[in-house]
Design a protein around this motif. Structure first.
Motif, PDB file in Angstrom:
ATOM      1  N   PRO A  93       0.810  -1.224   0.000  1.00 45.35           N
ATOM      2  CA  PRO A  93       0.000   0.000   0.000  1.00 45.35           C
ATOM      3  C   PRO A  93       0.842   1.272   0.000  1.00 45.35           C
ATOM      4  N   ALA A  94       1.965   1.281   0.743  1.00 43.88           N
ATOM      5  CA  ALA A  94       2.805   2.479   0.806  1.00 43.88           C
ATOM      6  C   ALA A  94       3.392   2.813  -0.557  1.00 43.88           C
ATOM      7  N   ALA A  95       3.870   1.804  -1.280  1.00 41.88           N
ATOM      8  CA  ALA A  95       4.459   2.046  -2.598  1.00 41.88           C
ATOM      9  C   ALA A  95       3.427   2.615  -3.569  1.00 41.88           C
ATOM     10  N   HIS A  96       2.216   2.047  -3.573  1.00 44.81           N
ATOM     11  CA  HIS A  96       1.181   2.527  -4.493  1.00 44.81           C
ATOM     12  C   HIS A  96       0.635   3.889  -4.052  1.00 44.81           C
ATOM     13  N   LEU A  97       0.537   4.110  -2.739  1.00 49.04           N
ATOM     14  CA  LEU A  97       0.078   5.406  -2.235  1.00 49.04           C
ATOM     15  C   LEU A  97       1.013   6.524  -2.665  1.00 49.04           C
ATOM     16  N   MET A  98       2.316   6.268  -2.587  1.00 51.57           N
ATOM     17  CA  MET A  98       3.282   7.294  -2.942  1.00 51.57           C
ATOM     18  C   MET A  98       3.321   7.545  -4.438  1.00 51.57           C
ATOM     19  N   GLN A  99       3.069   6.510  -5.234  1.00 52.52           N
ATOM     20  CA  GLN A  99       3.014   6.732  -6.672  1.00 52.52           C
ATOM     21  C   GLN A  99       1.790   7.577  -7.046  1.00 52.52           C
ATOM     22  N   THR A 100       0.725   7.459  -6.241  1.00 58.67           N
ATOM     23  CA  THR A 100      -0.501   8.204  -6.523  1.00 58.67           C
ATOM     24  C   THR A 100      -0.486   9.601  -5.917  1.00 58.67           C
ATOM     25  N   LEU A 101      -0.070   9.722  -4.640  1.00 59.74           N
ATOM     26  CA  LEU A 101      -0.164  10.985  -3.916  1.00 59.74           C
ATOM     27  C   LEU A 101       1.171  11.689  -3.715  1.00 59.74           C
ATOM     28  N   GLY A 102       2.262  10.983  -3.953  1.00 59.64           N
ATOM     29  CA  GLY A 102       3.572  11.604  -3.782  1.00 59.64           C
ATOM     30  C   GLY A 102       4.281  11.131  -2.528  1.00 59.64           C
ATOM     31  N   ARG A 103       5.601  11.276  -2.545  1.00 60.90           N
ATOM     32  CA  ARG A 103       6.431  10.824  -1.421  1.00 60.90           C
ATOM     33  C   ARG A 103       6.134  11.586  -0.130  1.00 60.90           C
ATOM     34  N   LYS A 104       5.967  12.896  -0.227  1.00 59.51           N
ATOM     35  CA  LYS A 104       5.798  13.687   0.997  1.00 59.51           C
ATOM     36  C   LYS A 104       4.560  13.262   1.763  1.00 59.51           C
ATOM     37  N   THR A 105       3.431  13.111   1.074  1.00 55.64           N
ATOM     38  CA  THR A 105       2.196  12.702   1.741  1.00 55.64           C
ATOM     39  C   THR A 105       2.365  11.347   2.415  1.00 55.64           C
ATOM     40  N   ILE A 119      10.668  15.929   6.961  1.00 54.76           N
ATOM     41  CA  ILE A 119       9.974  15.572   5.719  1.00 54.76           C
ATOM     42  C   ILE A 119       9.136  16.745   5.209  1.00 54.76           C
ATOM     43  N   LEU A 120       8.530  17.489   6.108  1.00 52.30           N
ATOM     44  CA  LEU A 120       7.718  18.639   5.705  1.00 52.30           C
ATOM     45  C   LEU A 120       8.574  19.706   5.016  1.00 52.30           C
ATOM     46  N   LEU A 121       9.863  19.780   5.368  1.00 51.10           N
ATOM     47  CA  LEU A 121      10.742  20.799   4.803  1.00 51.10           C
ATOM     48  C   LEU A 121      11.432  20.362   3.513  1.00 51.10           C
ATOM     49  N   LEU A 122      11.527  19.060   3.258  1.00 45.10           N
ATOM     50  CA  LEU A 122      12.284  18.578   2.101  1.00 45.10           C
ATOM     51  C   LEU A 122      11.517  18.782   0.788  1.00 45.10           C
ATOM     52  N   PRO A 123      12.232  19.167  -0.304  1.00 39.75           N
ATOM     53  CA  PRO A 123      11.602  19.283  -1.628  1.00 39.75           C
ATOM     54  C   PRO A 123      11.540  17.927  -2.327  1.00 39.75           C
TER      55      PRO A 123
END
Length: 388
Positions: free
Chosen positions: A57-69, A179-183
């Motif tokens: 789920p984490a891998a697919h979530l990040m592909q959909t919503l992005g790494r930061k989220t 994480i909130l500060l990283l681009p």
């Protein structure tokens, strides 16, 4: 190296510090709370269960919503897990404490994507160095994790090991702010025109099979022996401070080589580095079988860490040659699910293994699995793309 990679290295260091802190205390807390010796390492096993259930789920979530989220969500779940674990300790409840470690395991599973996020933040020619740099962040964990377990023993009156979870919550807060500060790179949606191969097609690649097996067995054997070490040392009447020192040097062995593993991969190929990792794991087993003194544990766990470093970083780099961009989430999620599934089995069996078989037989059981990885990697053709 881009600033994002450096930031992810620090985030990985905080994650690894929490992991090592948990390894230092969870089995001992389980020993205190469990009525049956078979359940001593249940909290550690459920931590890995949470980890493996979150990988896909984490891998697919990040592909959909992005790494930061994804990373923000993971750290929030980690904070919740530390609170639940403390409530379980306050109630002397193994079930409550285990639920807390399960939630922390989910957070750890999300954090395993740090190394893949680092690859997206730099050019492909820098991939071996980026993986190594992110994993090298664990050097801080070697100092912070075990020492935090010792320093925090007076922070929580109800249990001498409960203070570790206050320290763990602090690590998650710092990681969340970072994480909130990283681009971090934005999500890349998969185009309808891009073909994504099935799991069957992907797994027919010898390269992918070798990479996954290296990660699974290297990590599984490492967790099996590392989790069993505090119990074995306690059985042989070593002080907790000695156990913490052995774990600390083990973690140094896990992460210090990361400063040059990327260079070794570029110069000698990934294949050869993984083979060296198998040799280090076999050397660790040989030392563990030679005695139960402090220095036997110290040297055995040090070589165990080095073997894990070469097999895990090598496997991560080898994996990148086995998929197309559209298949990234599918392959990365599958890889982590299998790798940390093996780690969960190792942690679950470690307590039973020490109780039922003994330290020596636990080490002997590791040998055939290490030899299997050695054979799979050795059989890769010389022309395979296993160098940067």
């Amino acid at each position: 190296m881009p600033i994002t990679v450096w930031g992810l290295a620090i985030a990985q260091a905080l994650l690894a510090s929490g992991n090592i802190l948990l390894v230092s205390v969870s089995a001992l807390i389980g020993q205190h709370l469990a009525a049956d010796p078979l359940f001593i390492t249940l909290p550690v096993a459920c931590q890995f269960l949470g980890l493996i259930l979150s990988t896909l789920p984490a891998a697919h979530l990040m592909q959909t919503l992005g790494r930061k989220t994804g990373f923000v969500l993971g750290n929030v779940i980690g904070l919740l897990g530390t609170w639940v674990a403390l409530q379980g300790l306050a109630a002397t409840s193994l079930a409550g404490f285990t639920l807390g470690t399960f939630l922390i395991g989910i957070a750890i599973g999300v954090g395993q994507q740090y190394r893949f996020a680092a690859l997206e933040a730099c050019d492909s020619s820098l991939h071996p160095r980026a993986i190594s740099l992110v994993m090298a962040g664990g050097v801080l964990a070697a100092v912070l994790g075990p020492n935090l377990a010792v320093w925090s023993r007076d922070w929580y009156a109800a249990n001498p090991y409960g203070g570790a979870f206050y320290g763990l919550s602090g690590l998650y807060v710092v990681a969340l702010l970072l994480i909130l500060l990283l681009p971090l790179p934005r999500a890349r949606p998969v185009s309808q025109a891009e073909r994504v191969r099935s799991y069957g097609e992907l797994c027919r690649q010898p390269l992918l099979l070798a990479a996954v097996a290296s990660g699974m067995i290297g990590y599984g054997i490492m967790v099996l022996l590392m989790t069993a070490t505090p119990l074995a040392m306690d059985h042989h009447r070593h002080d907790f401070s000695d156990t913490a020192l052995v774990i600390q040097w083990h973690v140094l062995g896990m992460f210090v080589p990361s400063f040059f593993t990327g260079h070794l991969i570029r110069r000698f190929t990934t294949r050869r580095v993984i083979l060296w990792g198998c040799a280090a794991l076999l050397l660790s087993v040989a030392i563990n079988l030679s005695g139960q003194g402090f220095w036997h544990y110290w040297w055995g766990l040090l070589w165990l860490g080095i073997g894990w470093n070469f097999t895990f970083i090598g496997a991560t780099h080898l994996l990148t040659f086995s998929y197309q961009p559209a298949e990234k989430a599918k392959v990365q999620g599958m890889n982590d699910f299998l790798v940390f599934g093996a780690a969960a089995l190792g942690s679950l069996f470690s307590g039973q293994g020490v109780a039922l078989l003994g330290w020596a037989w636990l080490n002997l059981l590791a040998i055939p699995w290490i030899l299997l990885v050695l054979v799979l990697i050795w059989r890769l053709k010389a022309g395979e793309p296993v160098a940067a």
